[in-house]
Write a protein that holds these residues in place. Structure first.
Motif, PDB file in Angstrom:
ATOM      1  N   ILE A  20       0.834  -1.204   0.000  1.00 11.04           N
ATOM      2  CA  ILE A  20       0.000   0.000   0.000  1.00 11.04           C
ATOM      3  C   ILE A  20       0.869   1.253   0.000  1.00 11.04           C
ATOM      4  CG2 ILE A  20      -1.681   1.330   1.326  1.00 11.04           C
ATOM      5  CD1 ILE A  20      -2.819  -1.315   2.335  1.00 11.04           C
ATOM      6  N   GLY A  21       1.913   1.232   0.815  1.00 10.13           N
ATOM      7  CA  GLY A  21       2.806   2.388   0.887  1.00 10.13           C
ATOM      8  C   GLY A  21       3.462   2.692  -0.452  1.00 10.13           C
ATOM      9  N   ALA A  22       3.910   1.644  -1.137  1.00 11.47           N
ATOM     10  CA  ALA A  22       4.563   1.833  -2.438  1.00 11.47           C
ATOM     11  C   ALA A  22       3.564   2.347  -3.470  1.00 11.47           C
ATOM     12  CB  ALA A  22       5.176   0.515  -2.895  1.00 11.47           C
ATOM     13  N   ALA A  23       2.354   1.760  -3.483  1.00 10.70           N
ATOM     14  CA  ALA A  23       1.333   2.172  -4.439  1.00 10.70           C
ATOM     15  C   ALA A  23       0.882   3.612  -4.175  1.00 10.70           C
ATOM     16  CB  ALA A  23       0.134   1.230  -4.355  1.00 10.70           C
ATOM     17  N   LYS A  24       0.756   3.955  -2.909  1.00 11.87           N
ATOM     18  CA  LYS A  24       0.345   5.311  -2.550  1.00 11.87           C
ATOM     19  C   LYS A  24       1.389   6.328  -2.995  1.00 11.87           C
ATOM     20  CE  LYS A  24      -0.514   8.271   1.462  1.00 11.87           C
ATOM     21  NZ  LYS A  24      -0.531   8.352   2.944  1.00 11.87           N
ATOM     22  N   HIS A  30       1.859  11.534  -9.098  1.00 14.19           N
ATOM     23  CA  HIS A  30       1.221  12.103 -10.288  1.00 14.19           C
ATOM     24  C   HIS A  30       0.526  13.422  -9.947  1.00 14.19           C
ATOM     25  CE1 HIS A  30       1.872   8.609 -12.852  1.00 14.19           C
ATOM     26  NE2 HIS A  30       1.470   7.832 -11.857  1.00 14.19           N
ATOM     27  N   SER A  31       0.213  14.198 -10.965  1.00 10.44           N
ATOM     28  CA  SER A  31      -0.522  15.445 -10.774  1.00 10.44           C
ATOM     29  C   SER A  31      -1.954  15.137 -10.331  1.00 10.44           C
ATOM     30  CB  SER A  31      -0.551  16.252 -12.074  1.00 10.44           C
ATOM     31  OG  SER A  31      -1.268  15.545 -13.086  1.00 10.44           O
ATOM     32  N   GLN A  35      -4.293  11.874 -11.171  1.00 10.49           N
ATOM     33  CA  GLN A  35      -4.814  10.995 -10.131  1.00 10.49           C
ATOM     34  C   GLN A  35      -6.300  10.714 -10.359  1.00 10.49           C
ATOM     35  OE1 GLN A  35      -3.949  12.688  -6.286  1.00 10.49           O
ATOM     36  NE2 GLN A  35      -1.767  12.901  -6.744  1.00 10.49           N
ATOM     37  N   VAL A  36      -7.030  11.763 -10.716  1.00 13.42           N
ATOM     38  CA  VAL A  36      -8.458  11.589 -11.007  1.00 13.42           C
ATOM     39  C   VAL A  36      -8.639  10.653 -12.191  1.00 13.42           C
ATOM     40  CG1 VAL A  36     -10.580  12.766 -11.708  1.00 13.42           C
ATOM     41  CG2 VAL A  36      -9.049  13.856 -10.057  1.00 13.42           C
ATOM     42  N   GLN A  37      -7.806  10.831 -13.220  1.00 11.43           N
ATOM     43  CA  GLN A  37      -7.869   9.974 -14.396  1.00 11.43           C
ATOM     44  C   GLN A  37      -7.543   8.522 -14.040  1.00 11.43           C
ATOM     45  OE1 GLN A  37      -5.213  11.136 -17.562  1.00 11.43           O
ATOM     46  NE2 GLN A  37      -5.818   9.425 -18.882  1.00 11.43           N
ATOM     47  N   LEU A  38      -6.558   8.337 -13.171  1.00 10.21           N
ATOM     48  CA  LEU A  38      -6.174   6.988 -12.754  1.00 10.21           C
ATOM     49  C   LEU A  38      -7.315   6.269 -12.035  1.00 10.21           C
ATOM     50  CD1 LEU A  38      -2.502   7.559 -11.503  1.00 10.21           C
ATOM     51  CD2 LEU A  38      -3.219   6.198 -13.484  1.00 10.21           C
ATOM     52  N   LEU A  39      -8.100   7.012 -11.272  1.00 12.47           N
ATOM     53  CA  LEU A  39      -9.214   6.415 -10.538  1.00 12.47           C
ATOM     54  C   LEU A  39     -10.269   5.824 -11.471  1.00 12.47           C
ATOM     55  CD1 LEU A  39      -9.791   8.971  -7.625  1.00 12.47           C
ATOM     56  CD2 LEU A  39      -8.725   6.712  -7.497  1.00 12.47           C
ATOM     57  N   THR A  40     -10.303   6.282 -12.712  1.00 14.56           N
ATOM     58  CA  THR A  40     -11.287   5.756 -13.667  1.00 14.56           C
ATOM     59  C   THR A  40     -10.827   4.456 -14.315  1.00 14.56           C
ATOM     60  OG1 THR A  40     -10.362   7.003 -15.543  1.00 14.56           O
ATOM     61  CG2 THR A  40     -12.028   8.112 -14.197  1.00 14.56           C
ATOM     62  N   ILE A  41      -9.539   4.135 -14.210  1.00 17.48           N
ATOM     63  CA  ILE A  41      -9.018   2.940 -14.888  1.00 17.48           C
ATOM     64  C   ILE A  41      -8.354   1.949 -13.939  1.00 17.48           C
ATOM     65  CG2 ILE A  41      -8.697   4.163 -17.068  1.00 17.48           C
ATOM     66  CD1 ILE A  41      -5.741   4.456 -16.391  1.00 17.48           C
ATOM     67  N   MET A  42      -8.082   2.369 -12.707  1.00 18.12           N
ATOM     68  CA  MET A  42      -7.403   1.498 -11.749  1.00 18.12           C
ATOM     69  C   MET A  42      -8.308   0.366 -11.275  1.00 18.12           C
ATOM     70  SD  MET A  42      -5.313   4.109  -9.264  1.00 18.12           S
ATOM     71  CE  MET A  42      -4.785   2.776  -8.182  1.00 18.12           C
ATOM     72  N   ASP A  43      -7.707  -0.705 -10.799  1.00 21.43           N
ATOM     73  CA  ASP A  43      -8.444  -1.749 -10.104  1.00 21.43           C
ATOM     74  C   ASP A  43      -9.078  -1.139  -8.860  1.00 21.43           C
ATOM     75  OD1 ASP A  43      -8.955  -4.735  -9.473  1.00 21.43           O
ATOM     76  OD2 ASP A  43      -7.978  -3.975  -7.668  1.00 21.43           O
ATOM     77  N   VAL A  44     -10.394  -1.349  -8.697  1.00 22.24           N
ATOM     78  CA  VAL A  44     -11.143  -0.696  -7.615  1.00 22.24           C
ATOM     79  C   VAL A  44     -10.576  -1.051  -6.247  1.00 22.24           C
ATOM     80  CG1 VAL A  44     -13.386  -0.523  -6.473  1.00 22.24           C
ATOM     81  CG2 VAL A  44     -13.260  -0.560  -8.968  1.00 22.24           C
TER      82      VAL A  44
END
Length: 281
Positions: A20-24, A30-31, A35-44
């Protein structure tokens, strides 16, 4: 179980602290827009694990931005997973920050459907026109049946919704709610029915009885009232749990649904019981 502090949303992770620490760290590098864009494509599951270790205000900003960009379903999903809302049908924003149009869209479907369903009450009354013509006194107590059922049902629903919202009550405790509300319902029904018997016998004109025994009329109305209050109170306690189990918002759904059910069932119970006792029709 989600635990919310003033600064962070914490949850028992499905990933190790190191993961979690590494992923965070990578996510926050990122900007903001990225980050908002990543939330639309990341594993939930992965995204939720990261967001659970970010500050609440920052996560709320991300979810709000996600919603403004048209990703409403994802925004509500994240808000639900993180414990900001109790159902994915709720808006991720607060009551005041949600637009009037947003509230209308959330409510209008149920209101229209239930308004059309209300026609059933009118059809039931029409079916028993002969009963009303023979005993006009019954018309006086029709609103009492609907009001008593609606009031007791709404009381039960409000208390259960509050208990669900505060975490005091869980969906799996539906049987405990059923048993408790059934006991409460019987007590309330007996009290209301008793008062109604006194009201009819001592404060009704014998002429309005249409030749029927006033005491028998009082008993018939009281029995109908007892059944209505018992069912309405019990149903009012269970509907919020059912709504939560179906991932619907109890605050939006329960009151109109309960009102419609109480109106329809109340008229049917009222005339069925009265016809049985007085042998009308």
């Amino acid at each position: 179980m989600t635990v919310m502090s003033k600064n962070y949303v914490e949850n028992p992770p499905n990933f190790s602290q190191a993961e979690i620490g590494a992923a965070k760290k990578v996510f926050l590098a990122h900007s903001y827009s990225k980050q908002v864009q990543l939330l639309t494509i990341m594993d939930v599951e992965e995204a939720v694990a990261i967001l659970q270790h970010c500050s609440i205000s920052y996560v709320q900003d991300l979810i709000s931005c996600l919603e403004k960009q048209g990703h409403d379903k994802q925004a509500r999903h994240y808000a639900h997973q993180l414990g900001f809302i109790h159902s994915e049908v709720e808006t991720a924003q607060s009551y005041l920050t949600t637009s009037a149009l947003g509230h209308v869209q959330q409510r209008i479907g149920w209101i229209i459907v239930l308004a059309l369903l209300g026609i059933v009450s009118g059809l039931i009354i029409t079916q028993y026109e002969d009963t009303l013509s023979q005993l006009v006194l019954l018309a006086v107590y029709m609103p009492v049946i609907a009001a008593a059922g609606g009031n007791t049902g709404s009381q039960a629903a409000t208390l259960v919704i509050r208990a669900l919202a505060t975490g005091e009550l869980k969906k799996r405790q539906w049987l405990a709610v059923l048993l408790k509300e059934s006991q409460i319902a019987v007590c309330l029904a007996l009290a209301v029915a008793g008062v109604m018997i006194i009201r009819i016998i001592f404060f009704s004109d014998v002429k309005s009885a249409g030749g029927f025994d006033l005491h028998l009329i009082a008993v018939a109305i009281a029995v109908a009232l007892f059944i209505q209050v018992t069912l309405s109170t019990t149903l009012g306690g269970l509907l919020p749990i059912l709504a939560r189990a179906l991932k619907l918002d109890p605050a939006v759904l329960v009151s109109p649904v309960l009102a419609s059910i109480v109106d329809i069932s109340g008229m049917w119970i009222y005339f069925t019981v009265v016809n049985y006792f007085l042998e009308i029709g």
